[in-house]
Structure formats: structure tokens, C-alpha cells
Design an enzyme around this catalytic site. Structure first.
Site, PDB file in Angstrom:
ATOM      1  N   ASP A   1       1.603   6.796  -6.575  1.00  0.00           N
ATOM      2  CA  ASP A   1       3.310   6.787  -6.096  1.00  0.00           C
ATOM      3  C   ASP A   1       4.383   7.320  -6.571  1.00  0.00           C
ATOM      4  O   ASP A   1       5.155   7.542  -6.244  1.00  0.00           O
ATOM      5  CB  ASP A   1       3.653   5.238  -5.805  1.00  0.00           C
ATOM      6  CG  ASP A   1       2.550   4.303  -4.922  1.00  0.00           C
ATOM      7  OD1 ASP A   1       1.747   5.423  -4.148  1.00  0.00           O
ATOM      8  OD2 ASP A   1       1.567   3.508  -5.842  1.00  0.00           O
TER       9      ASP A   1
ATOM     10  N   HIS B   1      -1.765   0.997 -12.859  1.00  0.00           N
ATOM     11  CA  HIS B   1      -3.093   0.196 -11.792  1.00  0.00           C
ATOM     12  C   HIS B   1      -4.314   0.332 -12.679  1.00  0.00           C
ATOM     13  O   HIS B   1      -4.641   0.201 -13.790  1.00  0.00           O
ATOM     14  CB  HIS B   1      -3.591   1.867 -11.988  1.00  0.00           C
ATOM     15  CG  HIS B   1      -4.561   2.155 -10.287  1.00  0.00           C
ATOM     16  ND1 HIS B   1      -5.526   1.332 -10.094  1.00  0.00           N
ATOM     17  CD2 HIS B   1      -3.594   2.688  -8.923  1.00  0.00           C
ATOM     18  CE1 HIS B   1      -5.673   1.577  -8.949  1.00  0.00           C
ATOM     19  NE2 HIS B   1      -5.119   1.910  -8.212  1.00  0.00           N
TER      20      HIS B   1
ATOM     21  N   HIS C   1       0.705  -1.037   0.122  1.00  0.00           N
ATOM     22  CA  HIS C   1       0.686  -0.277  -0.046  1.00  0.00           C
ATOM     23  C   HIS C   1       0.696   1.173   0.225  1.00  0.00           C
ATOM     24  O   HIS C   1       1.104   1.212  -0.719  1.00  0.00           O
ATOM     25  CB  HIS C   1      -0.639   0.146   1.254  1.00  0.00           C
ATOM     26  CG  HIS C   1      -2.018   0.816   0.970  1.00  0.00           C
ATOM     27  ND1 HIS C   1      -2.193   1.488   0.246  1.00  0.00           N
ATOM     28  CD2 HIS C   1      -3.416   1.035   2.028  1.00  0.00           C
ATOM     29  CE1 HIS C   1      -3.642   2.376   0.326  1.00  0.00           C
ATOM     30  NE2 HIS C   1      -3.910   2.093   1.254  1.00  0.00           N
TER      31      HIS C   1
END
Length: 404
Positions: free
Chosen positions: A341, A300, A261
Site C-alpha cells: 500500500d 504485514h 483492504h
């Protein structure tokens, strides 16, 4: 035009689904499968591979209740109702507002008021805000801890955040929520809590100019919520017990600390350092792919055509050879685009922020969403308690006595 590898022709798409072309066209009309023009024949259409695969999985599960339940926990069908955020057609929406557009002018506090359902009430305008008073000694001790653990050590000193949420209405919980957000901003930046906007507090702590502070503001807003991710689900489970908002944040922070995560940002840091060292981003990507390794910070599952949060942030940053080289190399090799990210680590590098600042931005922004989910779950007044599908040794056939 997206890469051909992302699309199938009508015959291949229908075959993958095991349906007729007429049924395939019906799926398209219902918005279940996206299409694009065939560059070799404008009169024909190509069909999105990601949508085909998702639909195929749903068809495979079919009407079997056990399989349906199992797949809901792995990027599967919706498992909870929520009015906070929506991911649809490559966009992220906050209560019906496109998050990328909202982030152009909103602060994190504006976003909190929106997602918490405050209406005209402003929990950040309290004359005597409940702000934790941390001694210098406590802050010094906490500063030695990893970011998530530091927040977990300091947030319990917000008194209103310890109040049990059960049977309290939102109006009475909002001031504590505001205090918890301010305390998280301070804990994440190893500073004393204040009463200013989150991005201004971080900008002062990190010595940023107005342009960099505005990019931090946008990042915080875009991070505020992301539907029912692992940390939001953890916060909701705790909220369903009637626990305090502080306990819900503790759960969210615990989930965020995992390498799958929030910990992904540290893996992106390593990737960019590797690219800096070799001076050849394409070679770095090729080496990782040859070794069968993933390339963190790209792709993603919910955004097959690219993460809109990264797309909103990366163009605002000054040029960086390693960053642009990796983006180009990944687009060429895999067709994957950078995700949030990668964008957060790029922001940290662009403005020489302290180590761990990418995760700090994530934790501060997502605090708003965790609180929103906790408040929403509280209104459901149900304990989240799923059943397990037992796969262990069978019990004795003749009852408990047979086991002796």
C-alpha cells in the site's frame, strides 16, 4: 541483522511454547521456526518471534475442531487448496515462480496467461475481441463514482462477462476474462477500452514516459494475486455458485472497497500529506504512536521481515524526503518495513498520477487474480457454505409453542 526485538533466545523461545529445547530444535529442523545468529555470541542462535507466536497459537488451538475452524478465518490455517500463488519464507510465488523475479520482464497479460492456466493459448490475441462499447454519456456518469463502484457500473456491459460460468470449460471463458481485464483497465482510468497491454493503456491515460510505464507494469504484475485474501475469497464464494466471471469480479471489487483492504491506500495518502505538512517524518510517527494510532502502509502479517513487493518497487522511484523519512522513522521506532500500500501511494506521488490511482493499480492488477480464483474454484464443483457457531439467545426449551 534484524532488530533484536524480533528474536528470542533459546530459553525464552522454548518457554513461550511450553516445550523443551530439544523440541524447539525439532521445530527449527522442520522449518517451523526461523533462526538468526546471536550478534553477542556467534555460537548461539536466536529464534524468530513471529514464528514462535504463530506456532504458539496453533498449539493453543490444539485438536479442538471448533477452535480450529474459527481460527482459519483470521490469518489462520489454510482453508482451501489452490495452485495459484504461495507466500512462503518472505517471498510471493506465482505458480512456483518468484513474483519479484517474474515482474522484472512480464506484463500483466503474461501473468494472466500464467495464473489462468492458458498454456499456449492466448485469449488476448482474439481478432474480434469482446470489448464493451460505453457511450460518452455513460462514461461521464460513471466517472463521478468512486473507483470500485465505477468499475461495477461499467463491467456489466462486457457481454461475455455476463455468461454463467457453470459447466463451461476454461477455453470458452478465457476470451471473456480477457475482455473483462481490458474493461477494468479502462474503467479504472476513466477511458475507453482498448486492445493494448494494461500498463501501456494506463501510461497513455496518465501521460507517463517509458521509465514510469515500466514501473507501473511491475506494480500491476506484483499485485496480480496474493493467495486467499479477503477479495479473492469473496470471488471464490461467488464462483462456487456457478455465477459469471463478471459477478465474481463484482464480489472482489466490493471487498476491495473496504477501508481494511484496498482502502488502506487512502490512509497512506493522509500519512504522507501529514509528513509533507510537518516536514518532520519522525515527529509524525512519534505523534501517531503516542496517540495509540496505527501507521498505515507498514508491516504485514505474512511478511514479518518486509513485504517483497514493496522492496521490489520502492528502490525504482525517484527520491522523496517524506517517503524516505517515514521509512527510516518506522524502522527505528517499530522495526516495520513498508508494504505494498505504501509502495502504490509512493508511485502515485512520484509520477503525479490522478487521485485514486494507487487503488486503480490495485484493482487492475488484482483482477487477474480474482479471475484465476474464479476459474480454479469452478473446477472444484462445490458450493462454499460454512456453518455458523450460534451465540444468540437459546431456543425455547419446550419447542416453538413455548415462544408464543
Amino acid at each position: 541483522m534484524p532488530g533484536q526485538e524480533k528474536f528470542l533466545n533459546a530459553e525464552a523461545a522454548a518457554g513461550a511454547l511450553g516445550v523443551s529445547r530439544a523440541t524447539l530444535y525439532a521445530y527449527v529442523s522442520r522449518g517451523l521456526v526461523r533462526t538468526a545468529p546471536d550478534p553477542r555470541n556467534p555460537r548461539k542462535r536466536l529464534y524468530d518471534v513471529h514464528d514462535i507466536e504463530q506456532l504458539r497459537k496453533r498449539k493453543t488451538v490444539g485438536r479442538r475442531p471448533r477452535e480450529v475452524a474459527a481460527t482459519t478465518l483470521d490469518w489462520g490455517l489454510p482453508v482451501l487448496s489452490s495452485g495459484i500463488s504461495l507466500i512462503e519464507n518472505g517471498h510471493l510465488f506465482f505458480r512456483g515462480r518468484d513474483a519479484a523475479v517474474w515482474a522484472e520482464g512480464a506484463s500483466l497479460e503474461d501473468t494472466a496467461r500464467l495464473l489462468w492456466g492458458c498454456g499456449d493459448h492466448d485469449p488476448f490475441a482474439a481478432q474480434d475481441p469482446d470489448i464493451a462499447l460505453w457511450s460518452d454519456e455513460l462514461r461521464a456518469l460513471a466517472s463521478q463514482l468512486p473507483l470500485t463502484e465505477r468499475c461495477q457500473a461499467l463491467l456489466p456491459f462486457v457481454s461475455s462477462g455476463r455468461s454463467t460460468a457453470w459447466q463451461r470449460d476454461s477455453l470458452r471463458l478465457w476470451p471473456g476474462a480477457a475482455a473483462l481485464l481490458r474493461a477494468t483497465v479502462a474503467a479504472a482510468s476513466a477511458t475507453a477500452p482498448g486492445t493494448g497491454c494494461a500498463h501501456a493503456h494506463l501510461a497513455a491515460a496518465w501521460g507517463l514516459d517509458a521509465e514510469a510505464a515500466d514501473i507501473v507494469r511491475r506494480a500491476l504484475v506484483l499485485l496480480a494475486d496474493h493467495e486467499l485474501n479477503a477479495s479473492a475469497f469473496a470471488a471464490r464464494v461467488v464462483a462456487s455458485t456457478g455465477a459469471s466471471l463478471g459477478a465474481c469480479l463484482n464480489a472482489g471489487l466490493s471487498a476491495l472497497s473496504g477501508p481494511l483492504h484496498g482502502g488502506t491506500t487512502s490512509l497512506v495518502e493522509i500519512l504522507l500529506e501529514e509528513s509533507d505538512g510537518k516536514g518532520d517524518p519522525a515527529a509524525v510517527v512519534e505523534s501517531r504512536l503516542r496517540r495509540g494510532e496505527g501507521v498505515p502502509g507498514f508491516g504485514h502479517p505474512l511478511y514479518p521481515d518486509g513485504d517483497p513487493r514493496a522492496a521490489a518497487l520502492l528502490p525504482l522511484l525517484p527520491e522523496d524526503a517524506s517517503r524516505s523519512g517515514l521509512v527510516a522513522a518506522m524502522a527505528e521506532a517499530t522495526g516495520k518495513s513498508p508494504n505494498i500500500d505504501f509502495a502504490l501511494v509512493s508511485i502515485r506521488r512520484a509520477f503525479d498520477l490522478p487521485p485514486g490511482a494507487a487503488l486503480a493499480l490495485f484493482a487492475v492488477g488484482r483482477t487477474v487474480g480474482w479471475i484465476a480464483h474464479a476459474l480454479e474454484q469452478r473446477t472444484d464443483d462445490k458450493l462454499i457454505r460454512p456453518r455458523a457457531s450460534y451465540v444468540g439467545p437459546p431456543p425455547p426449551q419446550d419447542g416453538p409453542a413455548a415462544a408464543t
